[in-house]
Design an enzyme around this catalytic site. Sequence first.
Site, short mmCIF file in Angstrom:
data_model
loop_
_atom_site.label_atom_id
_atom_site.label_comp_id
_atom_site.label_asym_id
_atom_site.label_seq_id
_atom_site.Cartn_x
_atom_site.Cartn_y
_atom_site.Cartn_z
N CYS A 1 12.23 8.76 -7.31
CA CYS A 1 11.81 7.57 -6.59
C CYS A 1 11.16 7.93 -5.25
O CYS A 1 10.42 8.93 -5.19
CB CYS A 1 12.97 6.58 -6.42
SG CYS A 1 12.44 4.94 -5.88
N ASP B 1 20.86 3.85 -1.92
CA ASP B 1 20.84 2.45 -1.49
C ASP B 1 22.21 2.04 -0.99
O ASP B 1 22.33 1.31 -0.02
CB ASP B 1 20.38 1.54 -2.64
CG ASP B 1 18.87 1.61 -2.77
OD1 ASP B 1 18.39 2.56 -3.43
OD2 ASP B 1 18.18 0.78 -2.17
#
Length: 316
Positions: free
Chosen positions: A134, A203
């Site tokens: 990512c 996250d």
Amino acid sequence: MNLLDTLHVTPVAETAEKIRTMEIRGAGRIARAGAQALGDFAASYDGETLDGFLSDLSDAKRVLLDSRPTAVSLWNGVHATVRGAQGASTLEDAKDLVARNAAEFCRRSEMAVEEIARIGARRIQDGDTILTHCNSSAALGTIIEAHRQGKRIKVYATESRPWRQGILTVNALADAGVDVTLIIDSAVRAVMKKVDKVFVGADTITSQGALINKVGTSQLALAAHEARVQLYVCAETYKFSPMTLFGDTVTIEERDVSEVVRPGEVRDSVKIFNPVFDSTPAAYIDAIITELGMMSPGSVYGVLVDQLGDGIFRKE
Ligand code: RUB
């Protein structure tokens, strides 16, 4: 009519919308954007009463928190910004406090990312091949810092379907002069035998040390584990979730099916599941690199209690 329509705080609503549509994305960035939006809201507030300000602040906070559900960084950034406002004795004090809190959170957040790069780069040796997934500014900062120090490294970066954040990653690495190869997500196991270390972002990290990051991270971690490749998580401590201490689970965001297929591409009866994050158990993580230093996933509980403790739990 929803809160967004009634809120007289356009910049906050605009920021929330940019986070929801992923114009602003990445856990660190959305936390800073949320804090900044509340700081700007406070600084430009033209209402006349403290009660009115606190009520509007609470609405603004809610709108931001509803924009994306998974990254606890947003929750921590927003709560760090509003902290203490309820105890202010005048409207001016409350506005100043929120504006100062926002600036302080953003400053600390940026410093944390830089500190992680310095610490993380020490784990990268000359000649290492690294895999990343990512687009994490904390992981990228670490890799670029190692390159800046003159270490000759190679990087494989996943495409990260469906949003293809890997394109941002490979371009950032290429611009920094790093030798980088883009792979599709399903090529992770095929390249793992050439990889020395995996660096990813976060996250959310739970009190048990599990990592919530872009979907595919857990699969990549399994492949790394099988190949005895070390996996490092680059994460500021505001990615640690206080709620998980009390048994809450992390909500995994599911996004619209249009992100996965084009209209008419599949039969109407086909169901589509589009989770955008997944959970990697602590057992697959070698270390978490934070601004406080490298730590084991087992240390997260202690940091949540000791370092963030009182302030983070106070209800606003
Ligand atoms: C981004 C993502 C990143 C983390 C960490 O997902 O999963 O790895 O947010 O990023 P999305 P950072 O694109 O859906 O927001 O290190 O920049 O905070």
